[in-house]
Write a protein that holds these residues in place. Structure first.
Motif, PDB file in Angstrom:
ATOM      1  N   ARG A 118       0.875  -1.439  -0.289  1.00  0.00           N
ATOM      2  CA  ARG A 118      -0.012   0.001  -0.027  1.00  0.00           C
ATOM      3  C   ARG A 118       0.978   1.407  -0.027  1.00  0.00           C
ATOM      4  NH1 ARG A 118      -1.313   3.845   3.289  1.00  0.00           N
ATOM      5  NH2 ARG A 118      -0.170   2.967   4.924  1.00  0.00           N
ATOM      6  N   VAL A 119       2.133   1.191   0.984  1.00  0.00           N
ATOM      7  CA  VAL A 119       2.714   2.343   1.067  1.00  0.00           C
ATOM      8  C   VAL A 119       3.321   2.667  -0.409  1.00  0.00           C
ATOM      9  CG1 VAL A 119       4.899   3.261   1.897  1.00  0.00           C
ATOM     10  CG2 VAL A 119       3.406   2.106   3.174  1.00  0.00           C
ATOM     11  N   PHE A 120       3.903   1.700  -1.108  1.00  0.00           N
ATOM     12  CA  PHE A 120       4.453   1.896  -2.443  1.00  0.00           C
ATOM     13  C   PHE A 120       3.533   2.123  -3.465  1.00  0.00           C
ATOM     14  CE2 PHE A 120       8.322  -0.422  -0.243  1.00  0.00           C
ATOM     15  CZ  PHE A 120       9.378   0.646  -0.630  1.00  0.00           C
ATOM     16  N   HIS A 121       2.472   1.614  -3.395  1.00  0.00           N
ATOM     17  CA  HIS A 121       1.397   2.239  -4.113  1.00  0.00           C
ATOM     18  C   HIS A 121       1.171   3.597  -4.319  1.00  0.00           C
ATOM     19  CE1 HIS A 121      -1.963   1.379  -6.673  1.00  0.00           C
ATOM     20  NE2 HIS A 121      -2.927   2.095  -6.055  1.00  0.00           N
ATOM     21  N   LYS A 122       1.408   4.246  -3.068  1.00  0.00           N
ATOM     22  CA  LYS A 122       1.381   5.769  -3.301  1.00  0.00           C
ATOM     23  C   LYS A 122       2.166   6.216  -4.350  1.00  0.00           C
ATOM     24  CE  LYS A 122      -0.683   6.080   1.403  1.00  0.00           C
ATOM     25  NZ  LYS A 122      -0.381   6.668   2.755  1.00  0.00           N
ATOM     26  N   LEU A 123       3.443   5.834  -4.233  1.00  0.00           N
ATOM     27  CA  LEU A 123       4.505   6.061  -4.986  1.00  0.00           C
ATOM     28  C   LEU A 123       4.507   5.647  -6.695  1.00  0.00           C
ATOM     29  CD1 LEU A 123       7.549   5.776  -2.644  1.00  0.00           C
ATOM     30  CD2 LEU A 123       6.155   7.779  -2.987  1.00  0.00           C
ATOM     31  N   GLY A 124       3.307   5.078  -7.123  1.00  0.00           N
ATOM     32  CA  GLY A 124       3.097   4.529  -8.191  1.00  0.00           C
ATOM     33  C   GLY A 124       3.788   3.230  -8.626  1.00  0.00           C
ATOM     34  N   PHE A 125       4.167   2.242  -7.537  1.00  0.00           N
ATOM     35  CA  PHE A 125       4.635   1.113  -7.799  1.00  0.00           C
ATOM     36  C   PHE A 125       3.472   0.168  -7.997  1.00  0.00           C
ATOM     37  CE2 PHE A 125       8.233   3.429  -5.991  1.00  0.00           C
ATOM     38  CZ  PHE A 125       9.253   2.707  -6.432  1.00  0.00           C
ATOM     39  N   THR A 126       3.519  -0.847  -8.874  1.00  0.00           N
ATOM     40  CA  THR A 126       2.778  -2.195  -8.895  1.00  0.00           C
ATOM     41  C   THR A 126       3.419  -3.235  -8.526  1.00  0.00           C
ATOM     42  OG1 THR A 126       3.574  -2.290 -11.231  1.00  0.00           O
ATOM     43  CG2 THR A 126       1.701  -0.985 -11.098  1.00  0.00           C
ATOM     44  N   ILE A 198       9.810   1.358 -15.502  1.00  0.00           N
ATOM     45  CA  ILE A 198       9.304   0.367 -14.791  1.00  0.00           C
ATOM     46  C   ILE A 198       9.315   0.713 -13.569  1.00  0.00           C
ATOM     47  CG2 ILE A 198       9.897  -1.940 -14.213  1.00  0.00           C
ATOM     48  CD1 ILE A 198      10.980  -2.605 -16.732  1.00  0.00           C
ATOM     49  N   ARG A 199       8.357   0.463 -12.720  1.00  0.00           N
ATOM     50  CA  ARG A 199       8.347   0.752 -11.196  1.00  0.00           C
ATOM     51  C   ARG A 199       7.348  -0.359 -10.492  1.00  0.00           C
ATOM     52  NH1 ARG A 199       7.046   6.746  -9.261  1.00  0.00           N
ATOM     53  NH2 ARG A 199       7.895   7.141 -11.284  1.00  0.00           N
ATOM     54  N   ILE A 200       8.171  -1.483  -9.826  1.00  0.00           N
ATOM     55  CA  ILE A 200       7.510  -2.350  -9.245  1.00  0.00           C
ATOM     56  C   ILE A 200       7.909  -3.051  -7.977  1.00  0.00           C
ATOM     57  CG2 ILE A 200       7.118  -3.534 -11.382  1.00  0.00           C
ATOM     58  CD1 ILE A 200       9.355  -5.434 -10.152  1.00  0.00           C
ATOM     59  N   VAL A 201       7.143  -3.419  -7.107  1.00  0.00           N
ATOM     60  CA  VAL A 201       7.736  -4.094  -5.858  1.00  0.00           C
ATOM     61  C   VAL A 201       7.254  -5.538  -6.093  1.00  0.00           C
ATOM     62  CG1 VAL A 201       7.775  -2.252  -4.274  1.00  0.00           C
ATOM     63  CG2 VAL A 201       5.194  -3.351  -4.725  1.00  0.00           C
ATOM     64  N   VAL A 223      10.590  -8.318   0.242  1.00  0.00           N
ATOM     65  CA  VAL A 223       9.892  -7.292  -0.887  1.00  0.00           C
ATOM     66  C   VAL A 223      10.892  -6.922  -1.575  1.00  0.00           C
ATOM     67  CG1 VAL A 223       8.308  -5.476  -1.291  1.00  0.00           C
ATOM     68  CG2 VAL A 223       7.709  -7.308   0.721  1.00  0.00           C
ATOM     69  N   GLU A 224      11.196  -7.120  -2.743  1.00  0.00           N
ATOM     70  CA  GLU A 224      12.101  -6.337  -3.588  1.00  0.00           C
ATOM     71  C   GLU A 224      11.459  -5.062  -4.471  1.00  0.00           C
ATOM     72  OE1 GLU A 224      15.976  -6.403  -5.271  1.00  0.00           O
ATOM     73  OE2 GLU A 224      15.093  -7.538  -3.733  1.00  0.00           O
ATOM     74  N   GLY A 225      12.202  -4.147  -4.509  1.00  0.00           N
ATOM     75  CA  GLY A 225      11.647  -2.896  -5.139  1.00  0.00           C
ATOM     76  C   GLY A 225      12.584  -2.641  -6.460  1.00  0.00           C
ATOM     77  N   LEU A 226      12.062  -2.024  -7.575  1.00  0.00           N
ATOM     78  CA  LEU A 226      12.774  -1.642  -8.740  1.00  0.00           C
ATOM     79  C   LEU A 226      12.124  -0.346  -9.408  1.00  0.00           C
ATOM     80  CD1 LEU A 226      15.076  -2.175 -11.049  1.00  0.00           C
ATOM     81  CD2 LEU A 226      13.271  -3.558 -12.116  1.00  0.00           C
ATOM     82  N   TRP A 227      12.987   0.515  -9.824  1.00  0.00           N
ATOM     83  CA  TRP A 227      12.604   1.614 -10.425  1.00  0.00           C
ATOM     84  C   TRP A 227      13.334   1.833 -11.450  1.00  0.00           C
ATOM     85  CZ3 TRP A 227      12.018   7.306  -7.957  1.00  0.00           C
ATOM     86  CH2 TRP A 227      11.243   8.271  -8.884  1.00  0.00           C
ATOM     87  N   VAL A 228      12.933   1.618 -12.888  1.00  0.00           N
ATOM     88  CA  VAL A 228      13.812   1.936 -13.895  1.00  0.00           C
ATOM     89  C   VAL A 228      13.227   3.384 -14.820  1.00  0.00           C
ATOM     90  CG1 VAL A 228      14.943   1.260 -15.998  1.00  0.00           C
ATOM     91  CG2 VAL A 228      14.781  -0.225 -14.108  1.00  0.00           C
ATOM     92  N   ASP A 229      13.900   4.445 -14.877  1.00  0.00           N
ATOM     93  CA  ASP A 229      13.316   5.467 -15.660  1.00  0.00           C
ATOM     94  C   ASP A 229      14.627   6.358 -16.136  1.00  0.00           C
ATOM     95  OD1 ASP A 229      11.599   7.389 -16.752  1.00  0.00           O
ATOM     96  OD2 ASP A 229      10.466   7.189 -14.973  1.00  0.00           O
ATOM     97  N   GLY A 311      18.436   3.204 -12.674  1.00  0.00           N
ATOM     98  CA  GLY A 311      17.272   2.653 -11.886  1.00  0.00           C
ATOM     99  C   GLY A 311      17.852   2.588 -10.471  1.00  0.00           C
ATOM    100  N   LEU A 312      17.133   2.345  -9.573  1.00  0.00           N
ATOM    101  CA  LEU A 312      17.193   1.994  -8.251  1.00  0.00           C
ATOM    102  C   LEU A 312      16.567   0.712  -7.849  1.00  0.00           C
ATOM    103  CD1 LEU A 312      14.378   2.368  -6.165  1.00  0.00           C
ATOM    104  CD2 LEU A 312      14.863   4.896  -7.010  1.00  0.00           C
ATOM    105  N   ALA A 313      17.069  -0.095  -6.828  1.00  0.00           N
ATOM    106  CA  ALA A 313      16.511  -1.365  -6.336  1.00  0.00           C
ATOM    107  C   ALA A 313      16.916  -1.503  -5.028  1.00  0.00           C
ATOM    108  CB  ALA A 313      17.293  -2.543  -6.895  1.00  0.00           C
ATOM    109  N   PHE A 314      15.896  -2.038  -4.378  1.00  0.00           N
ATOM    110  CA  PHE A 314      15.996  -2.432  -2.911  1.00  0.00           C
ATOM    111  C   PHE A 314      15.310  -3.898  -2.463  1.00  0.00           C
ATOM    112  CE2 PHE A 314      12.411   0.280  -3.710  1.00  0.00           C
ATOM    113  CZ  PHE A 314      11.287  -0.362  -3.167  1.00  0.00           C
ATOM    114  N   GLY A 315      15.807  -4.352  -1.218  1.00  0.00           N
ATOM    115  CA  GLY A 315      15.217  -5.604  -0.918  1.00  0.00           C
ATOM    116  C   GLY A 315      14.899  -5.562   0.596  1.00  0.00           C
ATOM    117  N   VAL A 316      13.804  -5.692   0.825  1.00  0.00           N
ATOM    118  CA  VAL A 316      13.640  -5.772   2.533  1.00  0.00           C
ATOM    119  C   VAL A 316      12.783  -6.938   3.008  1.00  0.00           C
ATOM    120  CG1 VAL A 316      11.423  -4.437   2.144  1.00  0.00           C
ATOM    121  CG2 VAL A 316      12.551  -4.528   4.341  1.00  0.00           C
ATOM    122  N   GLY A 317      13.399  -7.567   4.167  1.00  0.00           N
ATOM    123  CA  GLY A 317      12.937  -8.918   4.590  1.00  0.00           C
ATOM    124  C   GLY A 317      11.317  -8.392   5.480  1.00  0.00           C
TER     125      GLY A 317
END
Length: 346
Positions: A118-126, A198-201, A223-229, A311-317
């Motif tokens: 829900r939090v990342f959806h606010k930032l446009g992530f799918t 691309i903007r995904i979690v 939860v992995e995150g990726l934003w490519v632009d 792009g940026l990427a992150f991964g959180v447990g």
């Protein structure tokens, strides 16, 4: 002989319906077919008959034995049904409302996953997903992880037997298949399946050969995150992650990035937080995730021009976040299915 066998069969078939318990059944069966039972004695008598009479007598004995065994089987089935009914108790009307006032709820890890998405959806992530059974190419090669990297050792990664086939995974030579050790493999699938931006979690289960204790599990969630632009920078990474942790832990949380190393990001960082709202951990710097800017070699592996895109990427447990938010000190509580624990999150 025939009259004797008919009498034994008649006695058995008339007595069996009245038998109600297993001790009664065992006692009656012994009286008929036990070592000293009437049927056993009749069978022994066949051996004393003249040779020419034995075939006919044998047929009579076999027919009598068949009818007696059928009667015994019917009685035993009836007794077993009665024993099972006694254990089950009175019939339950499934249409009646439950006497338990606990309506149930989502698992705390599910709740945490939904909140993070829900939090990342606010930032446009799918939300993107991928298979748990993967090839080494998706999990390691495409992510710029060299063959000498310790994560690819048998003691760290769960390899599958030879001949295993992973869905949609391109096999190259004798490449092995594994249970994915991180959801970073979904990054690769997302970049191969679409074109930037691309903007995904990517939330999902992961597997590693960890010894289970209070903070480790062989089966965990990430939860992995990726934003490519175009022109994604380190400032964007810091802003995205700061927004995330403040939504989860409150506006008073502090953050910092420490230089680190991951094969698929350059530069790479560990993100720490410090918050006054974490109970016994309040005021301490705590590591919560790895992150960085996507390494150009990863872009090249999936056919994206690193000169044009960044792009940026992150991964959180997932368990890590849930434990910090709820003050849980043992990861094993999530998997024990103890209702005393789960009902606290209803």
């Amino acid at each position: 002989m025939q009259a004797q066998l008919e009498a034994i069969v008649s006695e058995t078939e008339s007595a069996v319906p009245a038998i109600r318990t297993r001790p009664e059944f065992d006692a009656f069966k012994a009286r008929i077919s036990g070592p000293h039972g009437s049927l056993t004695q009749a069978m022994k008598a066949v051996g004393k008959l003249p040779k020419e009479e034995k075939p006919a007598a044998g047929k009579l004995v076999n027919e009598a034995k068949r009818r007696i065994e059928a009667a015994f089987a019917s009685a035993l089935a009836r007794i077993e049904d009665a024993e099972l009914a006694a254990k089950l108790g009175d019939p339950v009307d499934a249409t009646l409302p439950s006497p338990d006032d606990f309506a149930g709820s989502a698992h705390p890890l599910t709740q945490t996953r939904e909140e993070i998405c829900r939090v990342f959806h606010k930032l446009g992530f799918t939300v993107a997903e991928g298979p748990e059974l993967e090839s080494e190419w998706y999990c390691f090669d495409a992510l710029n992880t060299p063959e000498s990297h310790p994560a690819r050792d048998m003691q760290d990664t769960l390899f599958l037997p030879a001949g295993t086939v992973a869905k949609d995974a391109p096999k190259k030579g004798d490449e092995a298949y594994i249970m994915r050790s991180h959801t970073s493999s979904v990054q690769i699938r997302a970049m191969l399946a679409g074109t930037p931006p691309i903007r995904i979690v990517a939330p999902g289960r992961c597997f590693r050969r960890d010894t289970v204790d209070a903070t480790h599990s062989a089966n965990f969630h990430q939860v992995e995150g990726l934003w490519v632009d175009k022109s994604v920078t380190l400032r964007d990474l810091k802003n995205v992650l700061d927004f995330f942790v403040r939504e989860i832990f409150g506006s008073s949380v502090e953050t910092r990035l420490r230089p680190s190393f991951f094969p698929f990001t350059e530069p790479s960082f560990e993100m720490d937080i410090r918050s006054p709202n974490l109970g016994r951990l309040s005021g301490r710097w705590l590591e919560i995730m790895g992150c960085g800017l996507v390494d150009p070699k990863v872009f090249e592996n999936v056919g994206i021009d690193p000169e044009k895109w960044s792009g940026l990427a992150f991964g959180v447990g997932l368990e890590r976040i849930a434990m910090l938010v709820h003050g849980i000190d043992d990861i094993r509580h999530f998997y024990a299915n103890d209702l005393r624990f789960l009902r606290q999150f209803a």
